[in-house]
Design a protein around this motif. Structure first.
Motif, PDB file in Angstrom:
ATOM      1  N   UNK A   1       0.901  -1.154  -0.110  1.00  0.00           N
ATOM      2  CA  UNK A   1      -0.009   0.033  -0.062  1.00  0.00           C
ATOM      3  C   UNK A   1       1.129   1.151  -0.101  1.00  0.00           C
ATOM      4  N   UNK A   2       0.680   2.370  -0.770  1.00  0.00           N
ATOM      5  CA  UNK A   2       1.303   3.276  -0.974  1.00  0.00           C
ATOM      6  C   UNK A   2       0.652   4.506   0.007  1.00  0.00           C
ATOM      7  N   UNK A   3       1.598   5.019   0.922  1.00  0.00           N
ATOM      8  CA  UNK A   3       1.084   6.082   1.712  1.00  0.00           C
ATOM      9  C   UNK A   3       1.207   7.375   1.226  1.00  0.00           C
ATOM     10  N   UNK A   4       0.014   8.179   1.318  1.00  0.00           N
ATOM     11  CA  UNK A   4       0.195   9.529   0.462  1.00  0.00           C
ATOM     12  C   UNK A   4       0.519  10.452   1.482  1.00  0.00           C
ATOM     13  N   UNK A   5       1.650  11.423   1.066  1.00  0.00           N
ATOM     14  CA  UNK A   5       1.796  12.438   2.239  1.00  0.00           C
ATOM     15  C   UNK A   5       0.370  13.436   2.543  1.00  0.00           C
ATOM     16  N   UNK A  38     -13.095  18.581  -7.920  1.00  0.00           N
ATOM     17  CA  UNK A  38     -12.373  17.622  -7.095  1.00  0.00           C
ATOM     18  C   UNK A  38     -11.345  16.875  -7.591  1.00  0.00           C
ATOM     19  N   UNK A  39     -11.431  16.386  -8.925  1.00  0.00           N
ATOM     20  CA  UNK A  39     -10.502  15.767  -9.525  1.00  0.00           C
ATOM     21  C   UNK A  39      -9.314  16.920  -9.648  1.00  0.00           C
ATOM     22  N   UNK A  40      -9.572  18.047 -10.039  1.00  0.00           N
ATOM     23  CA  UNK A  40      -8.372  19.123 -10.451  1.00  0.00           C
ATOM     24  C   UNK A  40      -7.565  19.336  -8.861  1.00  0.00           C
ATOM     25  N   UNK A  41      -8.146  19.014  -7.865  1.00  0.00           N
ATOM     26  CA  UNK A  41      -7.677  19.341  -6.565  1.00  0.00           C
ATOM     27  C   UNK A  41      -7.115  17.909  -5.946  1.00  0.00           C
ATOM     28  N   UNK A  42      -7.379  16.735  -6.607  1.00  0.00           N
ATOM     29  CA  UNK A  42      -6.751  15.551  -6.143  1.00  0.00           C
ATOM     30  C   UNK A  42      -7.708  15.038  -5.014  1.00  0.00           C
ATOM     31  N   UNK A  43      -8.773  15.336  -5.179  1.00  0.00           N
ATOM     32  CA  UNK A  43     -10.053  14.799  -3.961  1.00  0.00           C
ATOM     33  C   UNK A  43     -10.697  13.830  -4.637  1.00  0.00           C
ATOM     34  N   UNK A  44     -10.764  12.784  -3.610  1.00  0.00           N
ATOM     35  CA  UNK A  44     -11.777  11.563  -4.057  1.00  0.00           C
ATOM     36  C   UNK A  44     -12.768  11.661  -3.075  1.00  0.00           C
ATOM     37  N   UNK A  45     -13.852  10.745  -3.233  1.00  0.00           N
ATOM     38  CA  UNK A  45     -14.649  10.414  -2.041  1.00  0.00           C
ATOM     39  C   UNK A  45     -15.909   9.840  -2.608  1.00  0.00           C
ATOM     40  N   UNK A  46     -17.113  10.174  -1.826  1.00  0.00           N
ATOM     41  CA  UNK A  46     -18.532   9.575  -2.074  1.00  0.00           C
ATOM     42  C   UNK A  46     -19.571  10.571  -1.532  1.00  0.00           C
ATOM     43  N   UNK A  60      -8.110  13.702   0.364  1.00  0.00           N
ATOM     44  CA  UNK A  60      -7.151  14.202  -0.529  1.00  0.00           C
ATOM     45  C   UNK A  60      -6.144  14.859   0.169  1.00  0.00           C
ATOM     46  N   UNK A  61      -5.532  15.762  -0.240  1.00  0.00           N
ATOM     47  CA  UNK A  61      -4.479  16.723   0.398  1.00  0.00           C
ATOM     48  C   UNK A  61      -5.124  17.682   1.364  1.00  0.00           C
ATOM     49  N   UNK A  62      -4.808  17.787   2.408  1.00  0.00           N
ATOM     50  CA  UNK A  62      -5.367  18.329   3.549  1.00  0.00           C
ATOM     51  C   UNK A  62      -5.879  19.620   3.249  1.00  0.00           C
ATOM     52  N   UNK A  85     -16.039  12.463  10.876  1.00  0.00           N
ATOM     53  CA  UNK A  85     -14.759  12.253  11.152  1.00  0.00           C
ATOM     54  C   UNK A  85     -13.944  13.328  10.187  1.00  0.00           C
ATOM     55  N   UNK A  86     -12.738  13.783  10.866  1.00  0.00           N
ATOM     56  CA  UNK A  86     -11.851  14.850  10.297  1.00  0.00           C
ATOM     57  C   UNK A  86     -10.614  14.555  10.861  1.00  0.00           C
ATOM     58  N   UNK A  87      -9.710  13.689  10.168  1.00  0.00           N
ATOM     59  CA  UNK A  87      -8.417  13.309  10.334  1.00  0.00           C
ATOM     60  C   UNK A  87      -7.525  12.846   9.234  1.00  0.00           C
ATOM     61  N   UNK A  88      -6.143  13.001   9.727  1.00  0.00           N
ATOM     62  CA  UNK A  88      -5.410  12.401   8.613  1.00  0.00           C
ATOM     63  C   UNK A  88      -5.576  10.924   8.547  1.00  0.00           C
ATOM     64  N   UNK A  89      -5.314  10.375   7.092  1.00  0.00           N
ATOM     65  CA  UNK A  89      -5.471   8.968   6.912  1.00  0.00           C
ATOM     66  C   UNK A  89      -4.265   8.473   6.197  1.00  0.00           C
ATOM     67  N   UNK A  90      -3.995   7.222   6.344  1.00  0.00           N
ATOM     68  CA  UNK A  90      -2.736   6.535   5.725  1.00  0.00           C
ATOM     69  C   UNK A  90      -3.104   6.229   4.350  1.00  0.00           C
ATOM     70  N   UNK A  91      -4.107   5.934   4.055  1.00  0.00           N
ATOM     71  CA  UNK A  91      -4.591   5.658   2.418  1.00  0.00           C
ATOM     72  C   UNK A  91      -6.108   6.004   2.410  1.00  0.00           C
ATOM     73  N   UNK A  92      -6.304   6.146   0.905  1.00  0.00           N
ATOM     74  CA  UNK A  92      -7.824   6.351   0.392  1.00  0.00           C
ATOM     75  C   UNK A  92      -8.651   5.273   0.720  1.00  0.00           C
TER      76      UNK A  92
END
Length: 94
Positions: A1-5, A38-46, A60-62, A85-92
């Motif tokens: 798994x790749x961890x995104x900064x 969202x795509x332009x900002x690197x944000x994913x979700x549901x 995505x990026x904080x 929830x509002x927190x840093x996460x290790x992976x999408x």
């Protein structure tokens, strides 16, 4: 798994203020705009929607997630935003 900064996730629910006759059309507009931005900002979700509420996860990026979520909180199409929830996460997840 790749961890995104600096990957960050916000999950919230809110009460929909979309008028019933126009809710479907307005939701389509919301989705089209969000997908582009969202795509332009690197944000994913549901996004989940029922006749009276929204539930959404954004990740995505904080700074980008915080900017989008601030705009969401100011959007007059919904009220009573509750952050689950509002927190840093290790992976999408999305």
């Amino acid at each position: 798994m790749t961890v995104e900064p600096s990957l960050f996730r916000v999950v919230y629910v809110s009460r929909s203020l979309l008028p019933e006759p126009a809710a479907g059309t307005e939701l389509e507009r919301i989705l089209a705009r969000a997908r582009r931005g969202n795509a332009a900002r690197g944000i994913t979700g549901a996004l989940l929607f029922s006749e009276d509420c929204f539930a959404q996860a954004l990740e995505g990026p904080a700074p980008a997630v915080e900017e989008v979520f601030e705009a969401i909180q100011c959007d007059p199409r919904h009220a009573d935003v509750v952050v689950l929830e509002a927190a840093p996460v290790a992976a999408r997840e999305f």
